[in-house]
Design an enzyme around this catalytic site. Structure first.
Site, PDB file in Angstrom:
ATOM      1  CG  ASP A   6      -1.745   1.249   1.373  1.00 46.46           C
ATOM      2  OD1 ASP A   6      -1.765   2.049   0.427  1.00 46.46           O
ATOM      3  OD2 ASP A   6      -2.381   1.425   2.429  1.00 46.46           O
ATOM      4  CE  LYS A  68      -1.625   7.126  -3.403  1.00 50.26           C
ATOM      5  NZ  LYS A  68      -2.177   6.137  -2.450  1.00 50.26           N
TER       6      LYS A  68
END
Length: 563
Positions: A6, A68
């Protein structure tokens, strides 16, 4: 060994499947969560995770986080004298996770399944895959975070014809996905979301409330002070998990400011954010053609869902308590690890067919004939609609728009606007056609989109049978094998901090930060204890270092409670 990862905005995790269950692999500090933070000092030493997050307090200009959100873009992050793309910073996080896994498992880890937000577009998914390759992984599967969460909850073991809504609110992104299970097929019906909405935004609300209450202009503060306030706002936000009030305390210059805020006031201040959350939920239900009452179970994913105001909002919206059985911080990594086991055909995992959807519309530019015969160009023709189950292939027949037209240009676009100019240009194909009256010649345009986010476009001229084909790969976010190898070598030149020094460096950065925050006798006492610890480090006696590290940690813990 295939691992599941993740790669989060705020924290990242890595897991593997062992003895009939998925397990999270702790990092070098013994934590399951590795902060998605990278810091680089003047001599090129790279710090990742908690150590980098601590170093940000004293060296914000050499530290990057929340990158991100810019994945798949050309945005560059300056860390000292170096510049990095988001996927390059992400690769350093992934490389650290790879090292943790190999140290924990005692074997080389070559392949990974990496999760991405369901609403990530093609460029963002390719950038994530590239980050994995730069870190030394073979990445053959990118799995959407909500799908991974569904796998973790064992939705494949639920009754058939069950509909689930996965509510995924992480540190920087928000996803909502609707899945339906029948037989051994788990089908994604619709996805929606916001790549710029997450826990970080809820933290920022507390920053603004604190500044307003104390009449502080945040724009006039230096970077270090802003970082300090951000950290305290995050701690204040977490404090709501245990009570109806929380306290935020910040030191600005020589003055200490304290702000106590109630959960009800905080909830009122977050109304606009909560309204933004509602829109993707409504959109996904509409795209899936499913009513709110038809949802059998709501699953909460992501660290930000631990906020009481978020859980209360979801409970009111759906008229039921959501499922939070698995730690929201870990559920995606658990699902990715389980997906990795499926890929390995692990006998302990029942094979489930996973379908996904195209999260955005793919189409082309066309000319539209208005009343009176007036022709207007620049309009968008969707060919593959968003939330179409993939892999899929769709064909549209297009005709010449003017007399004596000798060619047809097919622009390949991605987006939701009805005007071509507002959508993302991916490429084009030009084919020659025989000259003739308007509408006489035609081409069949076929778009094929697969689970690997590869778009194939074929244009076939009906009269001449001439065919042209192109595979769409975003040049800014895709590399050849040679380019990947070259970039990997360049990144390897950066010195990753030795594993056995990680805990020591974390304490040193923490001590440096506390020294800067302290004054008077406290500052002198911190200086004394830090000097003693450095002297013990110089002696390189592992037993002495271990004992001194624990003593220094206890000292700093006690000191920070009183600051």
């Amino acid at each position: 060994m295939i691992v599941g990862i993740d790669l989060g905005t705020t924290n990242s995790l890595i897991g593997y499947f062992h003895e009939d269950t998925a397990k999270i692999i702790p990092n070098k500090l013994g934590d399951n969560l590795t902060p998605s933070v990278v810091s680089i000092d003047a001599d090129g030493t790279v710090y990742v995770g908690k150590t980098a997050k601590e170093r940000k307090q004293t060296h914000p200009s050499e530290t990057a986080d929340v990158f991100k959100r810019s994945m798949g873009s050309t945005k560059e992050y300056e860390l000292g004298e170096r510049k990095f793309l988001p996927e390059e910073l992400s690769s350093l996080i992934l490389k650290s996770l790879k090292e943790d896994a190999e140290a924990y498992l005692g074997q080389e880890v070559k392949e990974a399944v990496i999760s991405v937000p369901a609403y990530f577009n093609d460029a963002q998914r390719k950038a994530t895959k590239k980050a994995g390759e730069l870190a030394g992984f073979v990445v053959e599967r990118i799995v959407s975070e909500p799908t991974a969460a569904a796998i973790a909850y064992g939705l494949d073991k639920k009754n058939a014809d069950t509909k689930f809504l996965v509510f995924d609110l992480g540190g920087g992104t928000f996803d909502v996905s609707i899945l339906e299970l029948y037989d051994n097929i788990m089908e994604v019906r619709a996805v929606a979301g916001d790549n710029f909405l997450g826990g970080e935004d809820f933290t920022e609300i507390l920053e603004q409330m604190f500044a307003k209450d104390n009449e502080i202009d945040l724009d006039e503060l230096d970077v270090k002070t802003r970082v300090h306030i951000r950290k305290q706002a995050e701690a204040c936000k977490i404090g709501f998990e245990d009570g109806k009030t929380s306290i935020m305390k910040c030191k600005i210059g020589e003055e200490t400011y304290e702000y106590e805020v109630s959960l009800s006031d905080y909830e009122k201040a977050c109304q606009l954010l909560l309204a933004k959350i509602k829109r993707p939920i409504e959109r996904s239900l509409k795209d899936a053609n499913i009513k709110l009452a038809d949802i059998d179970e709501v699953i909460m994913v992501g660290g930000a869902t631990k906020l009481p105001i978020v859980r209360r909002f979801v409970s009111r919206l759906f008229g039921r308590l959501p499922n939070t059985d698995i730690n929201p911080d870990e559920v995606v990594a658990v699902g990715a690890a389980t997906q990795a086991a499926m890929k390995e055909r692990n006998e302990a995992v029942r094979e489930v067919i996973l379908t996904d959807v195209c999260p955005f519309t793919l189409g082309t530019e066309v000319v539209v004939t208005r009343s009176g015969g007036y022709k207007e160009n620049g309009h968008y023709l969707p060919i593959i609609e968003r939330n179409t189950v993939i892999p899929t292939s769709k064909t549209e027949r297009l005709y010449t728009a003017s007399d004596n037209q000798s060619e047809i240009r097919v622009k390949i676009l991605q987006g939701e606007s009805r005007y071509a100019r507002n959508n993302v240009y991916l490429g084009d194909i030009v084919v020659a056609v025989p000259v003739g009256p308007s509408g006489q010649e035609a081409v069949d345009v076929t778009y094929t989109y697969d689970v690997n986010s590869i778009l194939e476009v074929i244009v076939k001229v009906i009269s001449t049978k001439v065919t042209k084909k192109v595979i769409i790969k975003n040049e800014d976010n895709d590399m050849t094998d040679a380019e990947i190898e070259e970039r990997m070598k360049a990144l390897e030149s950066l010195k990753i901090h030795p594993r056995d020094q990680e805990e020591n460096k974390l304490l040193m950065f923490r001590g440096d930060r506390m020294y800067e925050e302290a004054t008077g006798d406290r500052r002198r006492l911190i200086q004394q204890r830090m000097t003693q610890f450095e002297e013990i480090l110089d002696k390189q006696d592992k037993n002495a270092i271990s004992q001194a590290r624990e003593e220094l940690k206890e000292f700093l813990d006690a000191m920070e409670e009183d600051m």
